[in-house]
Design a protein around this motif. Structure first.
Motif, PDB file in Angstrom:
ATOM      1  N   ARG A 103       0.761  -1.077  -0.048  1.00  0.00           N
ATOM      2  CA  ARG A 103      -0.185   0.007   0.153  1.00  0.00           C
ATOM      3  C   ARG A 103       0.721   1.101   0.240  1.00  0.00           C
ATOM      4  O   ARG A 103       0.578   2.319  -0.515  1.00  0.00           O
ATOM      5  CB  ARG A 103      -0.780  -0.111   1.250  1.00  0.00           C
ATOM      6  CG  ARG A 103      -1.805  -0.953   1.158  1.00  0.00           C
ATOM      7  CD  ARG A 103      -3.135  -0.851   0.199  1.00  0.00           C
ATOM      8  NE  ARG A 103      -3.600   0.441   0.181  1.00  0.00           N
ATOM      9  CZ  ARG A 103      -4.713   0.792   0.804  1.00  0.00           C
ATOM     10  NH1 ARG A 103      -5.257  -0.209   1.816  1.00  0.00           N
ATOM     11  NH2 ARG A 103      -5.244   2.034   0.772  1.00  0.00           N
ATOM     12  N   CYS A 104       2.175   1.226   0.525  1.00  0.00           N
ATOM     13  CA  CYS A 104       2.820   2.209   0.647  1.00  0.00           C
ATOM     14  C   CYS A 104       3.653   2.360  -0.791  1.00  0.00           C
ATOM     15  O   CYS A 104       4.237   3.509  -0.733  1.00  0.00           O
ATOM     16  CB  CYS A 104       3.914   2.279   1.817  1.00  0.00           C
ATOM     17  SG  CYS A 104       3.142   2.434   3.303  1.00  0.00           S
ATOM     18  N   ALA A 105       3.687   1.390  -1.522  1.00  0.00           N
ATOM     19  CA  ALA A 105       4.546   1.789  -2.974  1.00  0.00           C
ATOM     20  C   ALA A 105       3.744   2.455  -3.788  1.00  0.00           C
ATOM     21  O   ALA A 105       2.300   1.992  -4.025  1.00  0.00           O
ATOM     22  CB  ALA A 105       4.830   0.302  -3.279  1.00  0.00           C
ATOM     23  N   PRO A 106       4.185   3.510  -4.536  1.00  0.00           N
ATOM     24  CA  PRO A 106       3.532   4.314  -5.545  1.00  0.00           C
ATOM     25  C   PRO A 106       3.399   3.530  -6.477  1.00  0.00           C
ATOM     26  O   PRO A 106       4.133   2.464  -6.987  1.00  0.00           O
ATOM     27  CB  PRO A 106       4.521   5.512  -5.614  1.00  0.00           C
ATOM     28  CG  PRO A 106       5.117   5.601  -4.370  1.00  0.00           C
ATOM     29  CD  PRO A 106       5.547   4.207  -3.894  1.00  0.00           C
ATOM     30  N   SER A 107       2.290   3.523  -7.404  1.00  0.00           N
ATOM     31  CA  SER A 107       1.801   2.944  -8.672  1.00  0.00           C
ATOM     32  C   SER A 107       2.971   3.098  -9.714  1.00  0.00           C
ATOM     33  O   SER A 107       3.013   2.279 -10.566  1.00  0.00           O
ATOM     34  CB  SER A 107       0.354   3.412  -9.036  1.00  0.00           C
ATOM     35  OG  SER A 107       0.360   4.687  -9.407  1.00  0.00           O
ATOM     36  N   GLY A 108       3.512   4.053  -9.830  1.00  0.00           N
ATOM     37  CA  GLY A 108       4.631   4.412 -10.875  1.00  0.00           C
ATOM     38  C   GLY A 108       5.328   5.691 -10.788  1.00  0.00           C
ATOM     39  O   GLY A 108       5.010   6.315  -9.611  1.00  0.00           O
ATOM     40  N   TRP A 109       6.244   6.016 -11.684  1.00  0.00           N
ATOM     41  CA  TRP A 109       7.084   6.999 -11.648  1.00  0.00           C
ATOM     42  C   TRP A 109       6.403   8.356 -11.510  1.00  0.00           C
ATOM     43  O   TRP A 109       6.768   9.438 -10.960  1.00  0.00           O
ATOM     44  CB  TRP A 109       8.242   7.067 -12.701  1.00  0.00           C
ATOM     45  CG  TRP A 109       7.377   7.195 -14.040  1.00  0.00           C
ATOM     46  CD1 TRP A 109       7.067   6.247 -14.758  1.00  0.00           C
ATOM     47  CD2 TRP A 109       7.054   8.526 -14.697  1.00  0.00           C
ATOM     48  NE1 TRP A 109       6.477   6.808 -16.026  1.00  0.00           N
ATOM     49  CE2 TRP A 109       6.477   8.206 -15.889  1.00  0.00           C
ATOM     50  CE3 TRP A 109       7.195   9.996 -14.266  1.00  0.00           C
ATOM     51  CZ2 TRP A 109       6.067   9.237 -16.726  1.00  0.00           C
ATOM     52  CZ3 TRP A 109       6.653  10.780 -15.131  1.00  0.00           C
ATOM     53  CH2 TRP A 109       6.093  10.365 -16.454  1.00  0.00           C
ATOM     54  N   TYR A 110       5.072   8.467 -12.200  1.00  0.00           N
ATOM     55  CA  TYR A 110       4.120   9.687 -12.258  1.00  0.00           C
ATOM     56  C   TYR A 110       3.509   9.713 -11.074  1.00  0.00           C
ATOM     57  O   TYR A 110       2.722  10.910 -10.873  1.00  0.00           O
ATOM     58  CB  TYR A 110       3.192   9.452 -13.315  1.00  0.00           C
ATOM     59  CG  TYR A 110       2.726   8.342 -13.402  1.00  0.00           C
ATOM     60  CD1 TYR A 110       1.445   7.982 -12.636  1.00  0.00           C
ATOM     61  CD2 TYR A 110       3.050   7.079 -14.171  1.00  0.00           C
ATOM     62  CE1 TYR A 110       0.738   6.802 -12.696  1.00  0.00           C
ATOM     63  CE2 TYR A 110       2.424   5.907 -14.184  1.00  0.00           C
ATOM     64  CZ  TYR A 110       1.174   5.764 -13.300  1.00  0.00           C
ATOM     65  OH  TYR A 110       0.439   4.684 -13.373  1.00  0.00           O
ATOM     66  N   SER A 111       3.469   8.920 -10.004  1.00  0.00           N
ATOM     67  CA  SER A 111       2.372   9.094  -8.932  1.00  0.00           C
ATOM     68  C   SER A 111       3.111  10.320  -7.907  1.00  0.00           C
ATOM     69  O   SER A 111       4.241  10.189  -7.541  1.00  0.00           O
ATOM     70  CB  SER A 111       2.359   7.805  -8.078  1.00  0.00           C
ATOM     71  OG  SER A 111       1.637   7.886  -7.114  1.00  0.00           O
TER      72      SER A 111
END
Length: 326
Positions: free
Chosen positions: A220-228
């Protein structure tokens, strides 16, 4: 009625309650001869009495248990009665029962763990449609956290308290914000303490629930991508990189599956982690396992099978059939 050489003379018309020192007329002692009296031992009298819990405690006292094992025995009895209350949808009564036990035994680590676990279960069985506010029963979670914090302070080597703290803190941190998009912020803010206590729980008493909770927190703490934009709070709170969070989540979910291979929710979350890591073959394999191979043990497991089916239909390329027609 009189005593002779350790025997108790019981007349055929005398009741078992009279023989035990009670009032006549309560329970009639069975006898084959209605005209004569006979001698029976005290154990025979106990067998003629009704076997209620209270009477068993008087006439058949439990065996002496060593002090070091007493808390474990008590904990099993408490959990058994607590589960009976939950079976009748008596969540509030279960929580009150645990609180009364804690008031009688405030220094018993098993009772502290029972209160914390009951608080988590009580919060889980709430009806979302009847909640007055998004923080409904957050006070119950906070009460459980306060109890296990005292347990960890007074009994630093008692594993169940660390396990319950990890589960309670994960749930409370996620419920810190009402907006769904802001829910990961609560987990990020408490990420380090949850990881520290969770690793301690694994060291003392490894369980599948703790591994699954830690896997969920990392994912849950991991962003979905570089753009997040979640990368901003991730750096602010000093969390590892997205790749490291997902890899750690995969490790925890795999360990949880080893300890509880029938957990459909853990298997689905593991497939999600594989998908976000770009390991699509493994993700598809776990989704297929959940949908087609794993047997639901609870009605709620069908939800996870539905999620796996939806993911297989939408996240992957359709299979091209090689047909002999035209």
């Amino acid at each position: 009625m009189g005593a002779n050489n350790g025997k108790i003379a019981v007349a055929s018309t005398t009741t078992a309650a009279t023989a035990a020192g009670g009032q006549a007329g309560d329970v009639t002692a069975p006898t084959a001869d209605t005209s004569s009296s006979r001698s029976v031992s005290s154990s025979d009298v106990r067998r003629m009495l009704p076997h209620t819990v209270a009477e068993k405690a008087v006439y058949d006292p439990p065996p002496v248990v060593h002090t070091s094992k007493r808390s474990e025995v008590d904990f099993k009895e408490y959990v058994k009665f607590r589960e009976e209350l939950f079976a009748f949808s008596l969540g509030e009564a279960s929580f009150d029962y645990a609180e009364r036990l804690l008031a009688k035994q405030p220094d018993n680590p098993a009772v502290m763990a029972l209160v914390a676990e009951t608080a988590l279960l009580y919060e889980r069985i709430k009806v979302p449609g009847k909640r007055d506010h998004w923080v409904d029963r957050i006070d119950v979670l906070q009460r459980g956290i306060d109890v296990v914090k005292k347990c960890m302070r007074d009994h630093p080597d008692y594993g169940p308290c660390y396990s319950n703290y990890t589960l309670l803190a994960t749930k409370a941190a996620e419920a810190q914000h009402w907006w769904r998009w802001a829910q990961p912020l609560g987990l990020m803010a408490h990420f380090h303490v949850i990881q520290e206590r969770g690793n301690k729980a694994i060291e003392l008493a490894e369980t599948a629930d703790v591994h699954r909770a830690l896997g969920e927190v990392n994912a849950r703490c991991a962003p979905s991508g570089w753009y997040s934009w979640y990368h901003i709070p991730r750096r602010y709170y000093g969390l590892p990189s997205r790749q490291a969070l997902l890899e750690q989540s995969k490790v925890h979910h795999l360990r949880a599956n080893e300890r509880n291979p029938k957990d459909l929710e853990n298997a689905v979350r593991l497939a999600m982690v594989y998908f976000h890591l770009g390991e699509f073959n493994d993700a598809r394999r776990w989704y297929v396992r959940v949908r087609d191979e794993m047997v639901p043990s609870d009605p709620k497991d069908e939800i996870w099978q539905g999620i796996a089916h939806t993911a297989l239909c939408t996240h992957f390329e359709k299979t091209k059939w090689s047909t002999p027609f035209g």
